[in-house]
Write a protein that holds these residues in place. Structure first.
Motif, PDB file in Angstrom:
ATOM      1  N   PHE A  49       0.835  -1.196   0.000  1.00 47.99           N
ATOM      2  CA  PHE A  49       0.000   0.000   0.000  1.00 47.99           C
ATOM      3  C   PHE A  49       0.873   1.250   0.000  1.00 47.99           C
ATOM      4  O   PHE A  49       1.806   1.374   0.791  1.00 47.99           O
ATOM      5  CB  PHE A  49      -0.912  -0.002   1.233  1.00 47.99           C
ATOM      6  CG  PHE A  49      -1.741   1.236   1.393  1.00 47.99           C
ATOM      7  CD1 PHE A  49      -2.893   1.412   0.650  1.00 47.99           C
ATOM      8  CD2 PHE A  49      -1.370   2.231   2.299  1.00 47.99           C
ATOM      9  CE1 PHE A  49      -3.679   2.553   0.800  1.00 47.99           C
ATOM     10  CE2 PHE A  49      -2.148   3.365   2.449  1.00 47.99           C
ATOM     11  CZ  PHE A  49      -3.301   3.526   1.704  1.00 47.99           C
ATOM     12  N   ALA A  50       0.577   2.168  -0.915  1.00 48.93           N
ATOM     13  CA  ALA A  50       1.307   3.436  -0.991  1.00 48.93           C
ATOM     14  C   ALA A  50       0.284   4.561  -1.106  1.00 48.93           C
ATOM     15  O   ALA A  50      -0.575   4.524  -1.995  1.00 48.93           O
ATOM     16  CB  ALA A  50       2.257   3.459  -2.172  1.00 48.93           C
ATOM     17  N   PHE A  51       0.364   5.536  -0.239  1.00 50.85           N
ATOM     18  CA  PHE A  51      -0.611   6.619  -0.185  1.00 50.85           C
ATOM     19  C   PHE A  51       0.004   7.872  -0.769  1.00 50.85           C
ATOM     20  O   PHE A  51       0.779   8.566  -0.111  1.00 50.85           O
ATOM     21  CB  PHE A  51      -1.045   6.846   1.269  1.00 50.85           C
ATOM     22  CG  PHE A  51      -2.273   7.700   1.421  1.00 50.85           C
ATOM     23  CD1 PHE A  51      -3.523   7.197   1.138  1.00 50.85           C
ATOM     24  CD2 PHE A  51      -2.166   9.019   1.847  1.00 50.85           C
ATOM     25  CE1 PHE A  51      -4.662   7.978   1.284  1.00 50.85           C
ATOM     26  CE2 PHE A  51      -3.294   9.806   1.999  1.00 50.85           C
ATOM     27  CZ  PHE A  51      -4.543   9.291   1.718  1.00 50.85           C
ATOM     28  N   PHE A  52      -0.293   8.149  -2.040  1.00 54.69           N
ATOM     29  CA  PHE A  52       0.246   9.321  -2.735  1.00 54.69           C
ATOM     30  C   PHE A  52       1.773   9.379  -2.597  1.00 54.69           C
ATOM     31  O   PHE A  52       2.333  10.430  -2.272  1.00 54.69           O
ATOM     32  CB  PHE A  52      -0.378  10.612  -2.184  1.00 54.69           C
ATOM     33  CG  PHE A  52      -1.793  10.849  -2.636  1.00 54.69           C
ATOM     34  CD1 PHE A  52      -2.063  11.608  -3.759  1.00 54.69           C
ATOM     35  CD2 PHE A  52      -2.850  10.306  -1.927  1.00 54.69           C
ATOM     36  CE1 PHE A  52      -3.366  11.824  -4.171  1.00 54.69           C
ATOM     37  CE2 PHE A  52      -4.163  10.520  -2.333  1.00 54.69           C
ATOM     38  CZ  PHE A  52      -4.427  11.278  -3.463  1.00 54.69           C
ATOM     39  N   SER A  53       2.426   8.247  -2.855  1.00 50.17           N
ATOM     40  CA  SER A  53       3.888   8.205  -2.696  1.00 50.17           C
ATOM     41  C   SER A  53       4.600   9.155  -3.648  1.00 50.17           C
ATOM     42  O   SER A  53       5.692   9.633  -3.365  1.00 50.17           O
ATOM     43  CB  SER A  53       4.394   6.777  -2.918  1.00 50.17           C
ATOM     44  OG  SER A  53       4.013   6.312  -4.205  1.00 50.17           O
TER      45      SER A  53
ATOM     46  N   MET B 272       0.554  16.272  -1.224  1.00 48.09           N
ATOM     47  CA  MET B 272      -0.838  15.957  -1.504  1.00 48.09           C
ATOM     48  C   MET B 272      -1.313  14.818  -0.611  1.00 48.09           C
ATOM     49  O   MET B 272      -2.465  14.807  -0.154  1.00 48.09           O
ATOM     50  CB  MET B 272      -1.007  15.575  -2.983  1.00 48.09           C
ATOM     51  CG  MET B 272      -2.447  15.264  -3.375  1.00 48.09           C
ATOM     52  SD  MET B 272      -3.579  16.646  -3.081  1.00 48.09           S
ATOM     53  CE  MET B 272      -2.937  17.850  -4.261  1.00 48.09           C
ATOM     54  N   GLY B 273      -0.417  13.870  -0.345  1.00 49.92           N
ATOM     55  CA  GLY B 273      -0.762  12.766   0.547  1.00 49.92           C
ATOM     56  C   GLY B 273      -1.118  13.259   1.937  1.00 49.92           C
ATOM     57  O   GLY B 273      -2.076  12.771   2.546  1.00 49.92           O
TER      58      GLY B 273
ATOM     59  N   LEU C 233      -5.093  14.209   6.050  1.00 51.19           N
ATOM     60  CA  LEU C 233      -5.721  15.061   7.060  1.00 51.19           C
ATOM     61  C   LEU C 233      -7.221  15.219   6.801  1.00 51.19           C
ATOM     62  O   LEU C 233      -8.023  15.231   7.739  1.00 51.19           O
ATOM     63  CB  LEU C 233      -5.048  16.436   7.085  1.00 51.19           C
ATOM     64  CG  LEU C 233      -3.616  16.472   7.639  1.00 51.19           C
ATOM     65  CD1 LEU C 233      -3.025  17.873   7.509  1.00 51.19           C
ATOM     66  CD2 LEU C 233      -3.586  16.038   9.098  1.00 51.19           C
ATOM     67  N   ALA C 234      -7.598  15.315   5.525  1.00 49.80           N
ATOM     68  CA  ALA C 234      -9.015  15.441   5.190  1.00 49.80           C
ATOM     69  C   ALA C 234      -9.783  14.187   5.611  1.00 49.80           C
ATOM     70  O   ALA C 234     -10.874  14.277   6.201  1.00 49.80           O
ATOM     71  CB  ALA C 234      -9.173  15.681   3.683  1.00 49.80           C
ATOM     72  N   ILE C 235      -9.215  13.010   5.327  1.00 53.62           N
ATOM     73  CA  ILE C 235      -9.869  11.755   5.716  1.00 53.62           C
ATOM     74  C   ILE C 235      -9.916  11.626   7.233  1.00 53.62           C
ATOM     75  O   ILE C 235     -10.948  11.263   7.810  1.00 53.62           O
ATOM     76  CB  ILE C 235      -9.131  10.552   5.091  1.00 53.62           C
ATOM     77  CG1 ILE C 235      -9.263  10.585   3.574  1.00 53.62           C
ATOM     78  CG2 ILE C 235      -9.688   9.230   5.644  1.00 53.62           C
ATOM     79  CD1 ILE C 235      -8.450   9.520   2.865  1.00 53.62           C
TER      80      ILE C 235
ATOM     81  N   ALA D 140       6.191  21.464  11.392  1.00 50.31           N
ATOM     82  CA  ALA D 140       7.575  21.047  11.148  1.00 50.31           C
ATOM     83  C   ALA D 140       7.621  19.808  10.260  1.00 50.31           C
ATOM     84  O   ALA D 140       8.485  19.696   9.380  1.00 50.31           O
ATOM     85  CB  ALA D 140       8.269  20.768  12.476  1.00 50.31           C
ATOM     86  N   SER D 141       6.693  18.885  10.460  1.00 52.11           N
ATOM     87  CA  SER D 141       6.658  17.667   9.644  1.00 52.11           C
ATOM     88  C   SER D 141       6.345  17.988   8.194  1.00 52.11           C
ATOM     89  O   SER D 141       6.952  17.420   7.275  1.00 52.11           O
ATOM     90  CB  SER D 141       5.623  16.683  10.204  1.00 52.11           C
ATOM     91  OG  SER D 141       5.954  16.284  11.512  1.00 52.11           O
ATOM     92  N   ILE D 142       5.390  18.897   7.971  1.00 52.56           N
ATOM     93  CA  ILE D 142       5.053  19.290   6.601  1.00 52.56           C
ATOM     94  C   ILE D 142       6.227  20.016   5.951  1.00 52.56           C
ATOM     95  O   ILE D 142       6.568  19.771   4.785  1.00 52.56           O
ATOM     96  CB  ILE D 142       3.792  20.180   6.598  1.00 52.56           C
ATOM     97  CG1 ILE D 142       2.578  19.357   7.043  1.00 52.56           C
ATOM     98  CG2 ILE D 142       3.550  20.764   5.210  1.00 52.56           C
ATOM     99  CD1 ILE D 142       1.304  20.175   7.192  1.00 52.56           C
TER     100      ILE D 142
END
Length: 228
Positions: A48-52, A57-58, A63-65, A156-158
């Motif tokens: 599984f890769a989420f917007f890799s 955008m991932g 965050l929206a979900i 900071a993470s973003i």
């Protein structure tokens, strides 16, 4: 005499309610680990890769979900639908964890690192919950400062998506473990003091702290203890 008995009975009833909320929270927290493990396993098995290809955008979609789940869980926190939504959310979070799990499993000691992170997380949870239960000090006032610290971690993470600074990532992980450990202290004591009376909402808060402690602890173990 009757007034004294009524006061004692009222106090006993309040204490019983708080203990029930705490007990139900721990049971639901334990149950929530099952879909998390299942989601992580499925994510590893199916790569599984989420917007890799687009990490920023991932983050936005994640965050929206996540906030969509938060809203739905809060709206249904007084029914069994809230429990079902919480378990669906924890499955989703397991999927999101699968990439880190897959990276860790590339190390020859990957399974040992995962078990170490799990044990360390369980120990932190146990210690923080015990301190919140037995301490006479009021930790509920930390909420505002912890929330501000959480916002700093998110920003900071973003930012580090573009900066790609290893030192910043290490700092974020260490600070995150400290902040989410304090969140457990805060959230458990809120239940004990009667500030939180819904076990579904309480479970969601503690689950997020446990999840983030495990993820950041595993990341640190992979950096410092991973064997190729």
């Amino acid at each position: 005499m009757n007034n004294l008995q009524q006061t004692y009975q009222a106090h006993s009833d309040v204490t019983a309610v708080r203990h029930r909320v705490l007990r139900n929270t721990y049971w639901l927290l334990a149950l929530s680990m099952l879909p998390t493990v299942l989601g992580a396993w499925a994510g590893v098995q199916f790569n599984f890769a989420f917007f890799s290809g687009s990490p920023f955008m991932g983050v936005i979609v994640f965050l929206a979900i996540a906030f969509g789940f938060f809203y739905a869980i809060e709206k249904n926190k007084n029914s069994s639908i809230g429990v079902a939504l919480l378990l669906c959310f924890t499955f989703f979070m397991g999927l999101m964890l699968s990439r880190l799990i897959s990276q860790t499993l590339t190390f020859s000691n990957g399974p040992a690192l995962i078990m170490t992170a799990f044990g360390g997380t369980a120990m932190i949870l146990g210690v923080m919950a015990t301190v919140a239960t037995v301490s006479k000090r009021d930790f509920t006032g930390m909420g505002r400062w912890l929330f501000m610290g959480l916002l700093v971690i998110i920003v900071a993470s973003i930012a580090n998506i573009w900066l790609q600074l290893p030192a910043l990532q290490l700092t974020i992980s260490v600070v995150a473990i400290g902040i989410f450990s304090a969140f457990i202290l805060h959230d458990v004591q809120r239940i004990i003091n009667g500030g939180e009376t819904n076990y579904i909402t309480a479970t969601l808060g503690i689950y997020l702290s446990v999840y983030n402690i495990f993820a950041n602890l595993l990341a640190l173990l992979g950096i410092f203890g991973g064997d190729d």
